[in-house]
Scaffold this motif. Structure first.
Motif, short mmCIF file in Angstrom:
data_model
loop_
_atom_site.label_atom_id
_atom_site.label_comp_id
_atom_site.label_asym_id
_atom_site.label_seq_id
_atom_site.Cartn_x
_atom_site.Cartn_y
_atom_site.Cartn_z
N GLU A 167 17.97 149.04 -46.54
CA GLU A 167 18.99 149.06 -45.49
C GLU A 167 19.75 147.74 -45.55
OE1 GLU A 167 17.28 149.84 -41.68
OE2 GLU A 167 17.14 152.00 -42.04
N LEU A 168 21.08 147.85 -45.65
CA LEU A 168 21.94 146.67 -45.74
C LEU A 168 22.61 146.43 -44.40
CD1 LEU A 168 23.46 144.43 -47.34
CD2 LEU A 168 25.15 146.20 -47.94
N VAL A 169 22.49 145.21 -43.90
CA VAL A 169 23.01 144.85 -42.57
C VAL A 169 23.86 143.60 -42.70
CG1 VAL A 169 22.34 143.97 -40.30
CG2 VAL A 169 21.11 145.92 -41.29
N ARG A 170 24.97 143.53 -41.95
CA ARG A 170 25.74 142.29 -41.83
C ARG A 170 25.51 141.70 -40.45
NH1 ARG A 170 32.04 140.63 -43.29
NH2 ARG A 170 31.81 138.47 -42.58
N GLY B 182 28.09 134.59 -34.46
CA GLY B 182 28.59 134.24 -33.13
C GLY B 182 27.95 135.05 -32.02
N SER B 183 27.95 136.38 -32.19
CA SER B 183 27.44 137.26 -31.13
C SER B 183 25.98 137.62 -31.32
CB SER B 183 28.27 138.55 -31.09
OG SER B 183 28.09 139.30 -32.28
N GLY B 184 25.47 137.43 -32.53
CA GLY B 184 24.10 137.85 -32.82
C GLY B 184 23.99 139.33 -33.14
N ALA B 185 25.13 140.04 -33.17
CA ALA B 185 25.11 141.48 -33.45
C ALA B 185 24.79 141.73 -34.92
CB ALA B 185 26.45 142.10 -33.09
N ALA B 186 24.12 142.85 -35.17
CA ALA B 186 23.78 143.28 -36.52
C ALA B 186 24.39 144.66 -36.76
CB ALA B 186 22.27 143.32 -36.71
N THR B 187 25.17 144.78 -37.83
CA THR B 187 25.85 146.05 -38.14
C THR B 187 25.23 146.66 -39.40
OG1 THR B 187 27.91 145.22 -37.20
CG2 THR B 187 28.06 147.14 -38.65
N LEU B 188 24.67 147.85 -39.26
CA LEU B 188 24.12 148.55 -40.41
C LEU B 188 25.27 149.07 -41.26
CD1 LEU B 188 21.74 149.81 -41.99
CD2 LEU B 188 21.93 151.80 -40.47
N LEU B 189 25.35 148.62 -42.52
CA LEU B 189 26.44 149.02 -43.40
C LEU B 189 26.10 150.28 -44.18
CD1 LEU B 189 27.52 145.52 -44.79
CD2 LEU B 189 28.47 146.80 -42.86
N LEU C 218 25.40 149.78 -54.43
CA LEU C 218 26.50 149.08 -55.10
C LEU C 218 27.62 148.96 -54.08
CD1 LEU C 218 27.63 147.86 -57.72
CD2 LEU C 218 28.50 150.13 -58.30
N ARG C 219 28.00 147.72 -53.76
CA ARG C 219 28.96 147.54 -52.66
C ARG C 219 29.82 146.30 -52.90
NH1 ARG C 219 29.02 149.84 -47.43
NH2 ARG C 219 30.35 148.68 -45.97
N ASP C 220 31.07 146.39 -52.42
CA ASP C 220 31.96 145.24 -52.42
C ASP C 220 31.78 144.53 -51.08
OD1 ASP C 220 33.39 145.74 -54.99
OD2 ASP C 220 33.92 147.59 -53.96
N LEU C 221 31.12 143.38 -51.10
CA LEU C 221 30.75 142.67 -49.89
C LEU C 221 31.83 141.67 -49.49
CD1 LEU C 221 27.04 141.91 -50.85
CD2 LEU C 221 27.83 143.66 -49.25
N ALA C 222 32.24 141.72 -48.24
CA ALA C 222 33.23 140.77 -47.74
C ALA C 222 32.63 139.38 -47.69
CB ALA C 222 33.69 141.20 -46.35
N VAL D 74 27.03 136.57 -43.61
CA VAL D 74 25.57 136.62 -43.70
C VAL D 74 25.10 138.07 -43.70
CG1 VAL D 74 23.41 135.87 -42.65
CG2 VAL D 74 25.43 134.41 -42.50
N TYR D 75 24.25 138.39 -44.66
CA TYR D 75 23.73 139.75 -44.80
C TYR D 75 22.21 139.72 -44.88
CZ TYR D 75 28.53 140.88 -46.28
OH TYR D 75 29.89 141.05 -46.33
N THR D 76 21.61 140.85 -44.52
CA THR D 76 20.20 141.07 -44.83
C THR D 76 20.06 142.43 -45.49
OG1 THR D 76 19.61 142.14 -42.72
CG2 THR D 76 19.43 139.74 -42.82
N VAL D 77 19.14 142.52 -46.43
CA VAL D 77 18.79 143.81 -47.01
C VAL D 77 17.28 143.92 -46.89
CG1 VAL D 77 18.79 142.85 -49.35
CG2 VAL D 77 18.92 145.33 -49.01
N SER D 78 16.84 144.94 -46.16
CA SER D 78 15.41 145.12 -45.94
C SER D 78 14.88 146.21 -46.85
CB SER D 78 15.11 145.47 -44.48
OG SER D 78 15.69 146.71 -44.13
N MET D 79 13.72 145.97 -47.43
CA MET D 79 13.04 146.95 -48.26
C MET D 79 11.78 147.39 -47.53
SD MET D 79 11.84 146.77 -52.26
CE MET D 79 10.87 145.28 -52.03
#
Length: 335
Positions: A255-258, A262-269, A302-306, A312-317
């Motif tokens: 799961e890839l998250v950005r 600032g807000s502490g929000a995490a968006t699942l990409l 496979l992704r084009d990351l901004a 800042v991103y996290t990828v969890s396995m």
């Protein structure tokens, strides 16, 4: 510099001349690695880097520069997972490409809220003639020969606990592995690699990965990484089995998250279980053979990351089923 002589600014920027002396100054604009000269303004004009001005009165010249947009790049990775004795220790692998050396900080950190008794040892290896050779190690970061430099870094980089491990190194281009192992008690820990040079050198991080035990919930292997600069970075993220002996029946999913700092929000990409099901699987299959997952159970994105300052991103396995085992979570810059 001046004509007649007297001013050679840098060493001597002021000079007294006899009354009615005509003084001509030669001004030179010098840009740094992150800027480009765009022209003169005020009492000077033109776009040549050197210009002259005759001091018949008080005059003011301004050299104008534009900032060069930095290309996107990976700047750090940290892997959080359960740290156990070998072969389930936490391993962060990374590749430095280019020329010259890169200043990096390697850390083995205790996650206090989860594992207050974890005391990690950190050993750095370099690939030499096909074999990994140990080149440095540390137990408690304050005992390292460069601990004073570590203490002077930004607060978020200074280890919080005396039992945390750290190595501040200037590394040549090559393939490296940092291994975090518990001295006694197992627990949840972090092994991280931070690029301290940014765009100031001709070398950069191009591949970062973590190998550790993959378990449900807090035992997920979580890789955090930063994409610095502007534009987008084409990256391959993989969740891989190691082999049948170490991985058992593990079926990894990603799961890839950005993160918004600032807000502490995490968006699942996006997420992926089996890499052949990914919408860009055809592109993955066209990559060099060493990047194509070997097992159909492996996961890949496979992704084009901004990029950003920072992005800042996290990828969890995590295991797709109840089976656990040792796995690898990796990020490869393809641009």
């Amino acid at each position: 510099t001046s004509a007649p002589p007297g001013i050679n600014c840098g060493a001597d920027c002021t000079e007294n001349y006899a009354l009615n002396t005509v003084v001509t100054l030669t001004l030179t604009a010098t840009s740094d690695a992150n800027s480009v000269f765009t022209g003169w303004s005020g009492d000077c004009s033109g776009t040549a880097t050197s210009t002259t001005v005759t001091m018949s009165a008080a005059k003011s010249c301004t050299a104008n520069f534009s900032v060069i947009s930095a290309p996107p790049r990976l700047t750090n990775i940290s892997v959080r997972c359960r740290v156990q004795a070998s072969p389930k220790d936490a391993v962060a692998g990374f590749v430095i490409s280019g020329t010259g050396s890169k200043k990096v900080l390697l850390r083995g950190l205790q996650v206090t809220s989860m594992s207050p008794n974890l005391d990690m040892q950190l050993t750095l290896y370099r690939l030499v003639a096909g074999q990994f050779q140990p080149i440095a190690n540390n137990d408690n970061w304050g005992t390292d020969s460069r601990s004073g430099e570590v203490a002077a870094l930004a607060a978020n980089l200074v280890p919080a606990k005396a039992v945390d491990a750290a190595l501040l190194m200037n590394l040549e281009a090559g393939v490296y592995t940092a291994i975090g192992a518990p001295k006694t008690t197992n627990g949840i820990g972090i092994v991280g690699v931070d690029d301290l040079d940014g765009d100031t050198t001709q070398s950069r991080l191009v591949n970062i990965s973590g190998r550790c035990s993959v378990e449900p919930n807090e035992g997920n292997a979580v890789a955090g990484f930063v994409v610095q600069g502007s534009g987008t970075l084409k990256a391959l993220l993989r969740g891989l089995r190691v082999n049948d002996s170490l991985s058992g029946a593990l079926d990894p999913k990603l799961e890839l998250v950005r993160l918004n700092l600032g807000s502490g929000a995490a968006t699942l990409l996006e997420g992926n279980d089996n890499w052949r099901d990914h919408p860009r699987a055809g592109e993955i299959m066209a990559l060099p053979a060493n990047l194509i997952p070997a097992d159909d159970r492996d996961a890949a994105i496979l992704r084009d990351l901004a990029a950003g300052n920072p992005a800042v991103y996290t990828v969890s396995m995590q295991p797709a089923s109840s089976a656990t085992g040792v796995g690898i979570v990796g990020v490869d810059a393809l641009d």
